[in-house]
Write a protein that holds these residues in place. Structure first.
Motif, short mmCIF file in Angstrom:
data_model
loop_
_atom_site.label_atom_id
_atom_site.label_comp_id
_atom_site.label_asym_id
_atom_site.label_seq_id
_atom_site.Cartn_x
_atom_site.Cartn_y
_atom_site.Cartn_z
N ASP A 104 -11.02 -0.20 1.20
CA ASP A 104 -9.82 -0.91 0.76
C ASP A 104 -9.29 -0.32 -0.55
OD1 ASP A 104 -9.89 -2.59 2.95
OD2 ASP A 104 -10.83 -4.26 1.86
N ILE A 105 -10.20 -0.04 -1.46
CA ILE A 105 -9.78 0.53 -2.75
C ILE A 105 -9.30 1.97 -2.56
CG2 ILE A 105 -10.60 1.26 -5.02
CD1 ILE A 105 -12.41 -1.28 -4.93
N LEU A 106 -10.05 2.76 -1.80
CA LEU A 106 -9.69 4.17 -1.59
C LEU A 106 -8.28 4.30 -1.02
CD1 LEU A 106 -10.38 7.19 -1.44
CD2 LEU A 106 -11.44 6.74 0.78
N TYR A 107 -7.96 3.50 -0.03
CA TYR A 107 -6.67 3.65 0.63
C TYR A 107 -5.52 2.95 -0.08
CZ TYR A 107 -8.88 6.21 4.35
OH TYR A 107 -9.55 7.17 5.06
N THR A 108 -5.79 2.26 -1.17
CA THR A 108 -4.70 1.70 -1.97
C THR A 108 -4.39 2.56 -3.19
OG1 THR A 108 -6.23 0.27 -3.18
CG2 THR A 108 -5.13 -0.68 -1.25
N LEU A 109 -5.15 3.64 -3.37
CA LEU A 109 -4.90 4.54 -4.50
C LEU A 109 -3.67 5.41 -4.23
CD1 LEU A 109 -8.53 5.82 -5.14
CD2 LEU A 109 -7.21 4.34 -6.65
N LEU A 110 -2.97 5.75 -5.29
CA LEU A 110 -1.91 6.74 -5.18
C LEU A 110 -2.56 8.10 -4.96
CD1 LEU A 110 0.31 5.65 -8.20
CD2 LEU A 110 0.78 5.28 -5.77
#
Length: 149
Positions: A104-110
């Motif tokens: 979830d965190i990885l894919y919300t990063l720019l």
């Protein structure tokens, strides 16, 4: 008696010169070796060397960029403070739900934050789950484009 004093003075001066050269040369070498040893202590096997097939001679691997930034003073957080609870875990010790939290965190990063996030994770003593690490390296390679562009 005079030749003995001259010989002793030459030995003392020569010893001081050798000592200074030794201190200057080997102190720098010890610092470099210490920095390299610190980088390797908790290194993830897949981040050692280049694991990205798109790396060329003139480009820098994402893993090398992560390691280059691993010596920052303070880690940068990317709204991911909850990952700190995984400090000390090995890459295979995650449940599917915990892997999903990482994802979830990885894919919300720019895309421009990917390498900085990887450096932050390394600096904070966190080990990504194996699947997440692979996805991270793939995303970083895609963001860089062909041959580091």
């Amino acid at each position: 008696m005079k030749p003995a004093i001259i010989l002793l003075a030459i030995l003392v001066i020569g010893g001081a010169i050798v000592w200074l050269i030794d201190r200057l040369f080997y102190a720098n070498k010890a610092q470099e070796d210490g920095a390299n040893a610190n980088d390797d202590t908790d290194e993830q096997p897949a981040l050692q060397g280049c694991v990205d097939e798109s790396c060329g001679i003139r480009s820098i691997c994402p893993s090398e960029q992560i390691l280059a930034g691993a010596c920052k003073q303070q880690p940068t957080y990317y709204d991911d403070e909850e990952l700190d609870r995984f400090a000390g875990r090995s890459e295979g010790d995650y449940t599917p739900d915990e892997e999903e939290q990482w994802r979830d965190i990885l894919y919300t990063l720019l895309p421009s934050d990917l390498l900085g996030w990887g450096q932050s994770i390394k600096h904070r003593g966190l080990t990504m789950p194996t699947a997440i690490r692979d996805e991270f390296l793939q995303l970083a390679a895609e963001h860089r484009g062909p041959a580091g562009q």
